[in-house]
Design an enzyme around this catalytic site. Structure first.
Site, PDB file in Angstrom:
ATOM      1  N   ASN A  79       0.948  -1.203   0.010  1.00 39.54           N
ATOM      2  CA  ASN A  79       0.104   0.071  -0.048  1.00 39.54           C
ATOM      3  C   ASN A  79       0.976   1.369  -0.037  1.00 39.54           C
ATOM      4  O   ASN A  79       1.489   1.814   0.851  1.00 39.54           O
ATOM      5  CB  ASN A  79      -0.904  -0.117   1.385  1.00 39.54           C
ATOM      6  CG  ASN A  79      -1.768   1.237   1.396  1.00 39.54           C
ATOM      7  OD1 ASN A  79      -1.669   2.096   0.605  1.00 39.54           O
ATOM      8  ND2 ASN A  79      -2.341   1.268   2.487  1.00 39.54           N
ATOM      9  N   TRP A  80       1.086   1.681  -1.215  1.00 43.87           N
ATOM     10  CA  TRP A  80       1.875   2.979  -1.207  1.00 43.87           C
ATOM     11  C   TRP A  80       1.693   4.156  -0.687  1.00 43.87           C
ATOM     12  O   TRP A  80       2.486   5.048  -0.705  1.00 43.87           O
ATOM     13  CB  TRP A  80       2.299   3.027  -2.989  1.00 43.87           C
ATOM     14  CG  TRP A  80       3.267   2.279  -3.169  1.00 43.87           C
ATOM     15  CD1 TRP A  80       3.774   0.887  -2.814  1.00 43.87           C
ATOM     16  CD2 TRP A  80       4.109   2.351  -4.623  1.00 43.87           C
ATOM     17  NE1 TRP A  80       4.631   0.429  -3.699  1.00 43.87           N
ATOM     18  CE2 TRP A  80       5.061   1.156  -4.717  1.00 43.87           C
ATOM     19  CE3 TRP A  80       4.059   3.228  -5.537  1.00 43.87           C
ATOM     20  CZ2 TRP A  80       5.815   0.973  -5.795  1.00 43.87           C
ATOM     21  CZ3 TRP A  80       4.909   2.924  -6.606  1.00 43.87           C
ATOM     22  CH2 TRP A  80       5.711   1.864  -6.735  1.00 43.87           C
ATOM     23  N   LYS A  81       0.351   4.069  -0.277  1.00 44.44           N
ATOM     24  CA  LYS A  81      -0.355   5.546   0.214  1.00 44.44           C
ATOM     25  C   LYS A  81       0.071   6.645  -0.754  1.00 44.44           C
ATOM     26  O   LYS A  81       0.110   6.417  -1.894  1.00 44.44           O
ATOM     27  CB  LYS A  81       0.301   5.760   1.415  1.00 44.44           C
ATOM     28  CG  LYS A  81      -0.015   4.579   2.440  1.00 44.44           C
ATOM     29  CD  LYS A  81       0.022   4.802   3.945  1.00 44.44           C
ATOM     30  CE  LYS A  81      -0.145   3.357   4.711  1.00 44.44           C
ATOM     31  NZ  LYS A  81      -0.381   3.546   5.832  1.00 44.44           N
ATOM     32  N   HIS A  92      -9.746   1.397   4.637  1.00 47.27           N
ATOM     33  CA  HIS A  92      -8.540   1.604   5.225  1.00 47.27           C
ATOM     34  C   HIS A  92      -8.911   2.763   6.529  1.00 47.27           C
ATOM     35  O   HIS A  92      -9.743   3.558   6.179  1.00 47.27           O
ATOM     36  CB  HIS A  92      -7.430   2.107   4.237  1.00 47.27           C
ATOM     37  CG  HIS A  92      -6.046   2.148   4.917  1.00 47.27           C
ATOM     38  ND1 HIS A  92      -5.708   3.138   5.877  1.00 47.27           N
ATOM     39  CD2 HIS A  92      -5.077   1.360   4.700  1.00 47.27           C
ATOM     40  CE1 HIS A  92      -4.565   2.851   6.250  1.00 47.27           C
ATOM     41  NE2 HIS A  92      -4.208   1.684   5.814  1.00 47.27           N
ATOM     42  N   GLU A 144      -7.133   5.052   7.382  1.00 51.83           N
ATOM     43  CA  GLU A 144      -6.863   6.584   7.048  1.00 51.83           C
ATOM     44  C   GLU A 144      -7.984   7.175   6.280  1.00 51.83           C
ATOM     45  O   GLU A 144      -8.344   8.292   6.314  1.00 51.83           O
ATOM     46  CB  GLU A 144      -5.702   6.444   6.332  1.00 51.83           C
ATOM     47  CG  GLU A 144      -4.488   6.372   7.131  1.00 51.83           C
ATOM     48  CD  GLU A 144      -3.409   5.711   6.507  1.00 51.83           C
ATOM     49  OE1 GLU A 144      -3.137   5.698   5.370  1.00 51.83           O
ATOM     50  OE2 GLU A 144      -2.351   5.382   7.320  1.00 51.83           O
ATOM     51  N   GLU A 165      -6.161  -5.019  10.039  1.00 51.71           N
ATOM     52  CA  GLU A 165      -5.103  -3.926  10.505  1.00 51.71           C
ATOM     53  C   GLU A 165      -5.675  -3.359  11.928  1.00 51.71           C
ATOM     54  O   GLU A 165      -6.333  -2.641  11.873  1.00 51.71           O
ATOM     55  CB  GLU A 165      -4.983  -2.839   9.394  1.00 51.71           C
ATOM     56  CG  GLU A 165      -4.697  -3.415   8.026  1.00 51.71           C
ATOM     57  CD  GLU A 165      -4.236  -2.344   6.952  1.00 51.71           C
ATOM     58  OE1 GLU A 165      -2.820  -2.455   6.732  1.00 51.71           O
ATOM     59  OE2 GLU A 165      -4.393  -1.309   6.731  1.00 51.71           O
ATOM     60  N   GLY A 221       1.665   2.083  11.043  1.00 49.51           N
ATOM     61  CA  GLY A 221       2.686   3.058  11.306  1.00 49.51           C
ATOM     62  C   GLY A 221       3.488   3.290  12.446  1.00 49.51           C
ATOM     63  O   GLY A 221       4.168   4.262  12.875  1.00 49.51           O
ATOM     64  N   SER A 259       2.702  -1.984  10.329  1.00 50.55           N
ATOM     65  CA  SER A 259       3.897  -2.187  10.928  1.00 50.55           C
ATOM     66  C   SER A 259       4.907  -3.508  10.175  1.00 50.55           C
ATOM     67  O   SER A 259       5.585  -3.895  11.045  1.00 50.55           O
ATOM     68  CB  SER A 259       4.386  -1.821  12.283  1.00 50.55           C
ATOM     69  OG  SER A 259       3.998  -0.708  12.776  1.00 50.55           O
ATOM     70  N   GLY A 288       2.719  -1.091   4.130  1.00 50.05           N
ATOM     71  CA  GLY A 288       2.457   0.363   3.934  1.00 50.05           C
ATOM     72  C   GLY A 288       3.924   0.815   3.828  1.00 50.05           C
ATOM     73  O   GLY A 288       4.530   0.625   2.639  1.00 50.05           O
ATOM     74  N   GLY A 289       4.371   1.596   4.792  1.00 48.90           N
ATOM     75  CA  GLY A 289       5.771   1.997   4.666  1.00 48.90           C
ATOM     76  C   GLY A 289       6.798   1.270   3.831  1.00 48.90           C
ATOM     77  O   GLY A 289       7.575   1.652   3.087  1.00 48.90           O
TER      78      GLY A 289
HETATM   79  P1  PGA Z   1       2.131   0.331   7.672  1.00 48.73           P
HETATM   80  O1  PGA Z   1       0.855   0.455   6.830  1.00 48.73           O
HETATM   81  O2  PGA Z   1       2.897  -0.811   7.176  1.00 48.73           O
HETATM   82  O3  PGA Z   1       3.094   1.334   7.466  1.00 48.73           O
HETATM   83  O4  PGA Z   1       2.082   0.377   9.163  1.00 48.73           O
HETATM   84  C1  PGA Z   1      -0.035  -0.609   6.785  1.00 48.73           C
HETATM   85  C2  PGA Z   1      -1.230   0.200   6.128  1.00 48.73           C
HETATM   86  O5  PGA Z   1      -1.556   1.327   6.313  1.00 48.73           O
HETATM   87  O6  PGA Z   1      -1.968  -0.634   5.516  1.00 48.73           O
END
Ligand code: PGA
Length: 252
Positions: free
Chosen positions: A11-13, A100, A102, A169, A175, A213, A234-235
């Site tokens: 997930n590149w955001k 998600h 976010e 999640e 994060g 994470s 994500g990250g």
């Molecule tokens: P993260 O993000 O791996 O940076 O914790 C996961 C996500 O938001 O899908």
């Protein structure tokens, strides 16, 4: 309950640009070497909508699929700044992340997410549906009731359930570097899979990913949990090295 095919979903955001094609090329090269050993993983990269068409036309990889990160629930209309599931499909996306945290924090309710899921399934997109509890809900022992409600409110048993992948999640884990304990995760994954099967009257268990994470250092801790069918990353998915090391270390 265990799915042999493992998913590694990035997930590149809101990161990435045209030169990020290099990251995908590197992952593709790794996959072509790695797959010779007989491991059949699904690699999906959910990128910003502006990059989907570019990547899908530049990269013809049988190992990597491209996905999106959100969509509007209407097919078209006066929705400034929004992108519909049909637009994503036409750009070449095969998957879309929905629900998600976010996006939930910006106003996506279970009901809105339900409409988004319907529009994505209508377009024959696979949905990566995110669920998870906040730290306060966890502390109050509400994890299971929260994730049960998220699933019940946004999924209907008449949907094409085979096209829905669940991503568990915990919000407090995204994060932050904090991950749930192995025993907690085993319980949560069993709960999600059993609930899904019972509520939506399916014959098979759903594919359920863990997200929050995940990195090349902690991935080993997850390999012992057979109920986990893959990861939403994500990250660490914005670097080809980190993403590749996650896959390598998972199988070490
Ligand atoms: P993260 O993000 O791996 O940076 O914790 C996961 C996500 O938001 O899908």
């Amino acid at each position: 309950m265990t799915n042999k095919l493992k998913y590694f979903v990035g997930n590149w955001k809101m990161y990435g640009n045209f030169s990020s094609l290099r990251i995908i090329n590197q992952i593709h090269r790794f996959c072509s070497r790695f797959k010779k050993n007989g491991i059949k993983d699904k690699i999906i990269l959910c990128v910003p909508s502006t990059l989907i068409y570019f990547f899908t036309t530049k990269i013809k990889s049988k190992f990597i699929s491209i996905g999106a990160q959100n969509c509007h629930y209407q097919r078209s209309g006066a929705f400034t700044g929004s992108v519909s599931a049909s637009m994503l499909k036409k750009s070449g996306a095969k998957y879309v992340i929905l629900g998600h945290s976010e996006n939930r924090s910006e106003g996506d309710t279970n009901q809105v997410i339900k409409k988004k899921i319907e529009s994505a399934l209508d377009q024959k997109l696979y949905v990566i549906f995110c669920i998870g509890e906040t730290i306060n809900e966890k502390k109050k022992g509400k994890t299971f009731s929260v994730i049960r409600k998220q699933m019940k409110d946004s999924i209907d048993k008449k949907y094409n359930l085979k096209s829905i992948i669940i991503a568990y999640e915990p919000i407090w884990s995204i994060g932050t570097g904090n991950i749930p304990k192995v025993q907690e995760l085993k319980k949560s994954f069993r709960f999600i899979k059993n609930e899904f099967k019972k509520n939506f009257k399916t014959k098979t268990f759903p594919v359920v990913l863990y997200g929050g994470s995940v990195n090349d250092g902690n991935i080993r801790a997850f390999s012992s949990i057979s109920e986990i069918d893959g990861f939403l990353i994500g990250g660490a998915s914005q670097s080809s090295k980190k993403f590749i090391d996650i896959i390598k270390n998972y199988y070490k």
